[in-house]
Design a protein around this motif. Structure first.
Motif, mmCIF file in Angstrom:
data_model
loop_
_atom_site.group_PDB
_atom_site.id
_atom_site.type_symbol
_atom_site.label_atom_id
_atom_site.label_comp_id
_atom_site.label_asym_id
_atom_site.label_seq_id
_atom_site.Cartn_x
_atom_site.Cartn_y
_atom_site.Cartn_z
ATOM 1 N N GLU A 36 34.309 53.817 42.093
ATOM 2 C CA GLU A 36 33.866 55.123 41.595
ATOM 3 C C GLU A 36 33.755 56.123 42.750
ATOM 4 N N ALA A 37 34.889 56.659 43.173
ATOM 5 C CA ALA A 37 34.903 57.602 44.288
ATOM 6 C C ALA A 37 34.163 58.892 43.952
ATOM 7 N N ASN A 38 34.273 59.349 42.713
ATOM 8 C CA ASN A 38 33.562 60.573 42.315
ATOM 9 C C ASN A 38 32.046 60.396 42.399
ATOM 10 N N CYS A 93 30.982 60.640 45.961
ATOM 11 C CA CYS A 93 30.885 62.041 46.393
ATOM 12 C C CYS A 93 29.567 62.663 45.944
ATOM 13 N N GLU A 94 29.220 62.437 44.692
ATOM 14 C CA GLU A 94 27.984 63.006 44.154
ATOM 15 C C GLU A 94 26.759 62.463 44.895
ATOM 16 N N SER A 102 33.667 66.557 45.597
ATOM 17 C CA SER A 102 32.485 67.267 45.131
ATOM 18 C C SER A 102 32.206 68.437 46.076
ATOM 19 N N SER A 161 41.794 55.228 44.680
ATOM 20 C CA SER A 161 41.148 56.310 43.938
ATOM 21 C C SER A 161 40.542 57.295 44.933
ATOM 22 N N TYR A 162 40.254 58.488 44.449
ATOM 23 C CA TYR A 162 39.563 59.457 45.300
ATOM 24 C C TYR A 162 38.720 60.371 44.425
ATOM 25 N N GLY A 163 37.739 60.997 45.052
ATOM 26 C CA GLY A 163 36.869 61.926 44.344
ATOM 27 C C GLY A 163 36.539 63.117 45.222
ATOM 28 N N ILE A 207 35.316 64.889 50.272
ATOM 29 C CA ILE A 207 36.333 64.104 49.569
ATOM 30 C C ILE A 207 36.193 62.659 50.039
#
Length: 378
Positions: free
Chosen positions: A317-319, A322-323, A58, A54-56, A346
């Motif tokens: 939870e990659a997103n 980021c946050e 911000s 997975s990736y995220g 990222i």
């Protein structure tokens, strides 16, 4: 007798595998290590292979006092199945600077991936994957050509580049290959999970090198172009801030990095757009890849960033990672200054796909069956 039979069986299997690998019916059996290249089979025949789980992303606009109309000059891209290669990803972050920094970073966002894909057309489409994964010189020449083409296209894009430009850090991953390229001070860092008895700890390793003008190699090049490297000085002659690139007899352009895309004035005194390229073989211990602008790295250490992202790895939870990084960086910027830099990050989570031994044997058996069937037709 049993050992002789087993030995003969292994020799026969090896002979068949070699025939399969040389047979155009089975392009996915590329070599004796059993790497698959067919679009249907984008994994090795071995029991595990690395992948992006997975990736995220911000991105947050910075704050500069008395500049209410400030824009976010960062840009990014995250592309899946890049160059039509299954499970290939290309990530990139650009940190623009100067009056037209936003325009420059946005142009690079659109042009660099296109030029990387265009450069790959030097060979047949079905050979791109093989060449990219097996030929280091091919990869390096392709990436450098794409950066050079992108930089030349900026000049004709109708944007004033005299004192505007951008950094660029890119990361390409497919199977066990991780290739990072960077120009400027945006950075790529990989995090490893190491186990010690009943505990585990995160370890951070910086992949790219920040292109700062006081680095020995960078400094020598700038001086050879009749440039000057020193910090900005106030009215009393007191040095302030990082080392910058100046013309020998003028206090311009004052760029705080030794490589960038654009920046025509700085290019005359040794600032170049040539990327450094770094490669790494992804191993089981490698779990997190972070690429970010210096909105992150200016206030957080590599270790801090990996530790923060690591808290979200187990839940995938990659997103959220980021946050959390953006929040932590913002808090630190506020603690240090009234100015908050643009922040873009990222986070890529890496894991291993497990292939069962029965599945592996089934693939080989089917390939053997097809080869024998083809021989009978002859």
């Amino acid at each position: 007798l049993h050992s002789v039979v087993e030995q003969r069986k292994k020799l026969e299997e090896r002979r068949v595998m070699k025939q399969l690998m040389s047979n155009s019916m089975f392009p996915w059996l590329r070599n004796e290590s059993g790497m698959l290249t067919n679009s249907k089979y984008s994994a090795p025949l071995s029991k595990t292979y690395p992948r992006v789980s997975s990736y995220g992303v911000s991105s947050q606009m910075g704050v500069v006092p008395k500049r209410p109309n400030k824009l976010n000059q960062d840009a990014y891209f995250a592309l899946e199945n890049f160059m039509d290669i299954d499970n290939a990803y290309l990530f990139g972050i650009m940190d623009g600077h100067g009056h037209f920094g936003r325009e420059v970073s946005t142009l690079v966002k659109s042009k660099l991936p296109a030029n990387l894909a265009l450069a790959s057309t030097v060979c047949q489409k079905d050979r791109v994957r093989d060449l990219f994964l097996t030929d280091e010189s091919f990869r390096e020449s392709l990436v450098k050509a794409a950066y050079a083409k992108t930089n030349s296209e900026l000049v004709t894009a109708g944007v004033d580049l005299s004192h505007s430009g951008t950094t660029s850090v890119t990361a390409f991953t497919c199977e066990s290959l991780l290739l990072c390229a960077n120009v400027g001070d945006s950075r790529a860092v990989i995090g490893s999970l190491e186990y010690q008895s009943t505990e585990h700890r995160w370890r951070a390793n910086q992949i790219t090198v920040d292109h700062k003008p006081d680095l020995e190699e960078e400094y020598k090049r700038i001086i050879s172009f009749n440039g000057r490297v020193e910090p900005y000085k106030d009215a009393t002659g007191k040095p302030l801030g990082p080392h910058r690139v100046w013309m020998k007899t003028k206090n311009s352009p004052g760029l705080a990095m030794s490589r960038s895309l654009g920046d025509i004035a700085a290019s005359k005194v040794g600032v170049i757009a040539v990327p450094d390229i770094f490669e790494l073989t992804i191993q089981n211990k490698h779990k997190i890849l972070i690429i970010a602008s210096d909105g992150i790295w200016g206030v957080l250490s590599n270790e801090q960033a990996i530790e923060i992202a690591g808290g979200y790895y187990e839940i995938g939870e990659a997103n959220l990672a980021c946050e959390a990084l953006v929040r932590a960086a913002t808090v630190e910027w506020k603690r240090q200054s009234e100015v908050i830099d643009d922040i873009t990050v990222i986070v890529i989570f890496l894991s291993l796909i497990h292939i069962s031994e029965p599945t592996r044997q089934a693939e080989i058996s089917y390939a053997v069956f097809c080869l024998k069937k083809k021989k009978k037709k002859k």
